[in-house]
Structures are given as structure tokens and as C-alpha cells.
Design a protein around this motif. Structure first.
Motif, mmCIF file in Angstrom:
data_model
loop_
_atom_site.group_PDB
_atom_site.id
_atom_site.type_symbol
_atom_site.label_atom_id
_atom_site.label_comp_id
_atom_site.label_asym_id
_atom_site.label_seq_id
_atom_site.Cartn_x
_atom_site.Cartn_y
_atom_site.Cartn_z
ATOM 1 N N ALA A 62 -8.962 -8.905 -2.427
ATOM 2 C CA ALA A 62 -8.106 -7.998 -3.196
ATOM 3 C C ALA A 62 -8.952 -6.848 -3.717
ATOM 4 O O ALA A 62 -10.180 -6.961 -3.855
ATOM 5 C CB ALA A 62 -7.433 -8.725 -4.354
ATOM 6 N N SER A 112 -1.604 -12.116 2.385
ATOM 7 C CA SER A 112 -0.789 -11.348 1.429
ATOM 8 C C SER A 112 -0.197 -12.257 0.356
ATOM 9 O O SER A 112 1.017 -12.452 0.270
ATOM 10 C CB SER A 112 0.333 -10.612 2.170
ATOM 11 N N SER A 129 -8.180 -15.256 -1.137
ATOM 12 C CA SER A 129 -7.723 -13.957 -0.660
ATOM 13 C C SER A 129 -8.702 -12.887 -1.090
ATOM 14 O O SER A 129 -9.438 -13.047 -2.068
ATOM 15 C CB SER A 129 -6.333 -13.630 -1.212
ATOM 16 N N ASN A 131 -4.077 -6.168 -0.933
ATOM 17 C CA ASN A 131 -3.756 -6.961 -2.108
ATOM 18 C C ASN A 131 -4.326 -6.251 -3.339
ATOM 19 O O ASN A 131 -5.523 -6.051 -3.435
ATOM 20 C CB ASN A 131 -4.356 -8.362 -1.986
ATOM 21 N N HIS A 132 -3.482 -5.864 -4.244
ATOM 22 C CA HIS A 132 -3.897 -5.190 -5.473
ATOM 23 C C HIS A 132 -3.979 -6.226 -6.583
ATOM 24 O O HIS A 132 -3.072 -7.043 -6.751
ATOM 25 C CB HIS A 132 -2.890 -4.090 -5.842
ATOM 26 N N ALA A 133 -5.065 -6.176 -7.347
ATOM 27 C CA ALA A 133 -5.291 -7.150 -8.397
ATOM 28 C C ALA A 133 -5.274 -6.449 -9.754
ATOM 29 O O ALA A 133 -5.994 -5.452 -9.956
ATOM 30 C CB ALA A 133 -6.620 -7.863 -8.203
ATOM 31 N N LEU A 167 -1.840 -10.744 -8.369
ATOM 32 C CA LEU A 167 -1.960 -10.103 -7.063
ATOM 33 C C LEU A 167 -0.609 -9.561 -6.616
ATOM 34 O O LEU A 167 0.409 -10.247 -6.687
ATOM 35 C CB LEU A 167 -2.479 -11.086 -6.018
ATOM 36 N N HIS A 212 -9.183 -4.815 4.010
ATOM 37 C CA HIS A 212 -9.884 -4.608 2.743
ATOM 38 C C HIS A 212 -11.304 -4.094 2.945
ATOM 39 O O HIS A 212 -12.069 -3.999 1.981
ATOM 40 C CB HIS A 212 -9.903 -5.909 1.933
ATOM 41 N N SER A 263 -7.556 -9.794 7.159
ATOM 42 C CA SER A 263 -7.640 -9.351 5.769
ATOM 43 C C SER A 263 -8.982 -8.697 5.468
ATOM 44 O O SER A 263 -9.077 -7.829 4.595
ATOM 45 C CB SER A 263 -7.408 -10.536 4.822
ATOM 46 N N PRO A 298 0.742 -7.610 -3.130
ATOM 47 C CA PRO A 298 0.442 -7.026 -1.823
ATOM 48 C C PRO A 298 1.274 -5.778 -1.569
ATOM 49 O O PRO A 298 2.444 -5.696 -1.962
ATOM 50 C CB PRO A 298 0.798 -8.139 -0.846
#
Length: 498
Positions: free
Chosen positions: A462, A425, A460, A493-495, A486, A163, A159, A488
Motif C-alpha cells: 500500500a 486489492s 498487501s 492500495n491507499h493507506a 486500506l 506499487h 501488486s 483500493p
């Protein structure tokens, strides 16, 4: 009181900076740099025959150089200084490396297997950069037959790769923001406090002829984002980040007290290692249970001081690893010292202002600490190193007073808990544990990286959704503790803020 014959002391130091104003053609190659500072360190011992001293070296450690690779760096240096050491090591990378090497040497001296050693390192990264801009490459000696891989001394979580959690200016900013929230400070108040920590460092750099940037700056100047001092990773501007592209070399000669006697090294040249310790935090940033502090740093600092038989209040001089403000402030917290303490946190000016030559900064810091302690005999100095992303922590306590025996090494306490799990994720609700907004070379915000606490446990990474305006708002209001959702997608991972 006479020193224990197996006590370890630094008996000679050498350091040199090739400023562009003094060396417009650039620095020589690292091999030449190593030799020059090694000879300077030998001369600094005050021994009558420095050539014989170098020839008697039983150990040579060379700190990894990012500027140039040699087929056999230690052998090439040994040949140039006329030595035939049985112990030969070329190090890995990391900010704690030189102090770790010094501690390893001291351990062997204490055990009776070693009496005289050299530690040296050099970087000519500024010269390499100037050559690259001119479309040229260094034409230096003894290149290996095959290119060798960079010795990255850590594993990245998958991850972290997706990212892009790589740069130190990002990871140390994440720690800094977590500390700010834990202290309950406002964003502007915290940046002002960081400026007041860093500004005195620039004053030390301004009086240091070896510093790459010998310019005193105000706290406001350091923390205010301007076109020539762009924001890099919130809360860090360019003037708050370590500078690696410098041309610098440093060397230390270490000896047992018995060998220093045999060489005729005057007592006033000797600075003894009185206590040392090393400890590690979790490898991955999100895995740190407490992102706002370093338990390993606290235990290593405490163990080194205990080994020396002193407390933080007994220390007159510090050089705390200063790649970024968080490493300095974490160290102050670990030592139980206020940010407003009047004692200087650096002897050189620190990595952003003296310069941080790859993995070799601590060799410069140790040389500077030796010079300081010689001027104030009997006082104590503490040096610290930080390796990787606030993971590896080394502490040493030094004095011209040899104490009652060889140096003491106290084992740090074991960590109370292991690293937190990193979930690749996750989907759904989470809470922001820390964050930083990264900026491009034009100064504009480009992305915001979050570390999020998950309801079921674990963490996680993000990326915060939104445009440049949304990213700018993230620097104007506290995100830590905010709820996010969140989602994925393709490994990212979109926040979205709740």
C-alpha cells in the motif's frame, strides 16, 4: 596433512579497478578487462608457465556483464587467452552468482569431471555512464546481431508492479525497518547502530587500492541526511547504498589439489573450499513470513559451517554481502554474531564503498579473501552472497588448511513454512508490518510504501496517503504496528493511518 586430490582450491586471483583519476579515458571494454585479470590470476598462481595454464583451462565461467553484450562472451575470452574449455558458461544475474559458480566448479572437481577452471567478471558501468552524459555510446566489439533481453531472474507479483516494488534500496530498507521494530529499537537509535556497522567498512575501503571510494567516514557522517548525502529510502542515505556504476574486473583460477600439484603451484598459494551451502527465501518481499530475518540465510550459513566442521567463533575473517545494511545485519543474526563483534564484516570495504560491480562483487570478495587467508595461513574465512530481494543465499567457508577431504556440501534444512499470500486489492483495516519512505533526487520525501498484515491473513502492499509533511512524520515516529485503513483505487492500495 596432504590435501585430498579432489579438493578444490583457488590457486590464483586477479582484480583491477580503473579509477577515473588514473584512467580519465575510462575503462577498456569488458572483454579486454576479462583477459587482463585472467592473466593476472594465472600469474598469481606461481606456476612456471602461465600461458600453458590458461591453455589448459577446462572450464570458463563469465559473470553476466551489464556494460556490454557479446555474441559469445566465453568463446571470445577463450580465444584471447588461448584456451579450449569444454565447459563454457555465461551466467545470469544476482549477488550470489560468483559463489554459486565456484561451488558448481568445486562439485564437478569433486566428481572427477574437471580439474582447472576460470571464473571472471567485469563491469565498465562508470565508463558507460560518462559516455552517455557526453551523448555517446560505447563502440566495443562482437556485438550480437540482435539485442538480448535483460535476464531478470525473478517474477514480480502484480501488486509489486502496480506499487513499483522494484528497487533494491527500497526492498532492503523494508527489511531493515522490520528488523528495527523486532529489536524494539527507536528510530534514531537504530540509524546510529547502522552507522556503527558501516563506518568500519569505510576504513577498510580507505586502505584498499581497488576501492572506488577509498575514504574513511564516521558513523554520523554516513547516516546523517545532508544535501550531498541525501536520504534515498528510509533509513538509507546515499552513503548507505551500494554503488554499481564502477569500472572493475576480477578473476579466480580454481583447481583440484592434484592439478595444482601438477602445475607446480606452491602450497602457500592455495585456498581451499571447506564447506558450502545455498538456500532461498520466498521470491516476493511481502511473502516473507518473518520480514525481520532470513531463515534461509541462517540455514545456509549453518550448513556451510557444519560442512567445514567449524562454528562461527572459529571464523577469523568474513566478507558478508553488503549491498545494504540489512544484508549485513541479517547475516550477523544468522551467524549468531553481535553487531558489536570486533571481526570485520568485509575484506574489500563492501558494496557501498569498494563498489558493487553488477553481479560480480563476490568475485572481488573471493579474491580479497584469498589474499587475507594467505597472509594468515590456517585461519578460516566465510564469504556470503545475496541474490535478488533477500531471496538467494550462498555461503562458503575457506582456508589454506585443506582439511581431511574434498569440500563438504550439507543440504540446508527445509523451510518450516511457505510464503504468505499477497492480496492485490484488500479493503478495510490492516496493520503496518514494515515500511519505507522514498526520496527524490532533491532529497525530499516522495512516497511511502507499506507492507500490511491483513486480519484474515496474508499481506498487501500500500501507499501511505498524505503530503510531504505526512511523509516526513513517517520518518519521525514508528509506523510498524500502527493500524491503517486500506482503500483500493485503480490498482493502488491507499493507506490512511488510524
Amino acid at each position: 596433512m596432504p590435501a585430498d586430490p579432489r579438493a578444490t582450491c583457488i590457486i590464483g586471483v586477479g582484480r583491477r579497478t580503473w579509477h577515473p583519476s588514473d584512467a580519465p579515458e575510462g575503462a577498456p571494454e569488458p572483454l579486454v578487462m576479462w583477459e587482463q585479470v585472467a592473466r593476472e590470476a594465472a600469474a598469481d598462481t606461481g606456476a612456471a608457465d602461465t600461458a600453458a595454464l590458461l591453455g589448459a583451462l577446462e572450464s570458463i565461467d563469465v559473470v553476466y556483464s551489464q556494460s556490454w553484450q557479446y555474441d559469445d562472451a566465453v568463446a571470445r575470452l577463450a580465444e584471447r587467452v588461448g584456451a579450449s574449455p569444454s565447459r563454457r558458461r555465461y551466467s545470469g544475474i544476482g549477488g550470489s552468482v560468483p559463489l554459486v559458480l565456484a561451488t558448481e566448479v568445486a562439485r564437478e572437481i569433486r566428481a572427477g569431471g574437471l580439474d582447472l577452471a576460470l571464473i571472471t567478471g567485469a563491469e565498465a558501468l562508470a565508463t558507460v555512464r560518462r559516455l552517455k552524459k557526453a551523448g555517446e555510446k560505447p563502440q566495443w566489439s562482437f556485438r550480437p546481431a540482435e539485442k538480448r533481453p535483460f535476464p531478470m531472474d525473478m517474477d514480480f507479483d502484480p501488486s509489486e508492479i502496480t506499487h513499483a516494488v522494484f528497487e533494491a534500496y527500497l526492498t532492503f530498507a523494508l527489511f531493515d525497518n522490520a528488523r528495527r521494530a523486532e529489536l524494539g529499537r527507536g528510530l534514531d537509535e537504530h540509524r546510529a547502530r547502522l552507522g556503527r556497522v558501516l563506518a568500519p567498512m569505510t576504513e577498510i575501503a580507505a586502505t584498499n587500492p581497488h576501492a572506488w571510494f577509498p575514504v574513511a567516514r564516521s558513523a554520523d557522517e554516513i547516516v546523517t541526511a545532508e544535501p550531498d548525502n541525501r536520504m534515498v529510502a528510509y533509513p538509507y542515505t546515499k552513503l548507505m547504498t551500494s554503488i554499481m556504476d564502477v569500472d572493475m574486473a576480477a578473476a579466480l583460477v580454481l583447481a583440484s589439489a592434484a592439478k595444482a600439484d601438477a602445475l607446480g603451484v606452491p602450497e602457500e598459494r592455495r585456498v581451499y573450499l571447506r564447506g558450502a551451502a545455498y538456500a532461498e527465501d520466498p521470491v516476493h518481499v511481502a511473502g516473507h513470513p518473518e520480514l525481520w530475518r532470513s531463515p534461509a540465510m541462517a540455514t545456509a550459513a549453518g550448513a556451510a559451517l557444519a560442512g567445514a566442521g567449524i562454528g562461527p567463533d572459529d571464523v577469523a575473517h568474513f566478507d558478508l554481502y553488503s549491498c545494504f545494511a540489512s544484508s549485513v545485519c541479517f547475516a550477523l543474526d544468522a551467524l549468531g554474531i553481535s553487531e558489536d563483534d570486533g571481526r570485520a564484516v568485509t575484506q574489500t570495504g563492501g558494496l557501498p564503498y569498494h563498489g558493487g560491480p553488477g553481479s560480480n562483487y563476490m568475485t572481488h570478495a573471493l579474491a580479497a579473501m584469498v589474499e587475507t587467508l594467505r597472509r594468515e595461513p590456517g585461519s578460516f574465512g566465510v564469504t556470503s552472497g545475496v541474490g535478488m530481494h533477500m531471496q538467494k543465499h550462498a555461503y562458503g567457508v575457506w582456508s589454506t588448511d585443506p582439511g581431511r577431504g574434498a569440500f563438504a556440501e550439507t543440504a540446508p534444512a527445509a523451510p518450516s513454512s511457505g510464503p504468505l499470500a499477497i492480496v492485490e486489492s484488500p479493503e478495510g483495516s490492516a496493520t503496518v508490518a514494515t515500511y519505507s519512505v522514498l526520496h527524490g533526487r532533491d532529497g525530499g520525501p516522495e512516497r511511502a510504501l507499506l507492507i500490511c498484515d491483513l486480519p484474515a491473513g496474508g499481506r498487501s502492499y500500500a501507499l501511505l496517503d498524505g503530503d510531504a509533511a505526512a511523509l516526513a512524520r513517517a520518518e519521525a515516529s514508528e509506523l510498524i504496528g500502527r493500524a491503517v485503513t486500506l482503500t483500493p483505487s485503480d490498482g493502488i492500495n491507499h493507506a490512511a493511518l488510524g
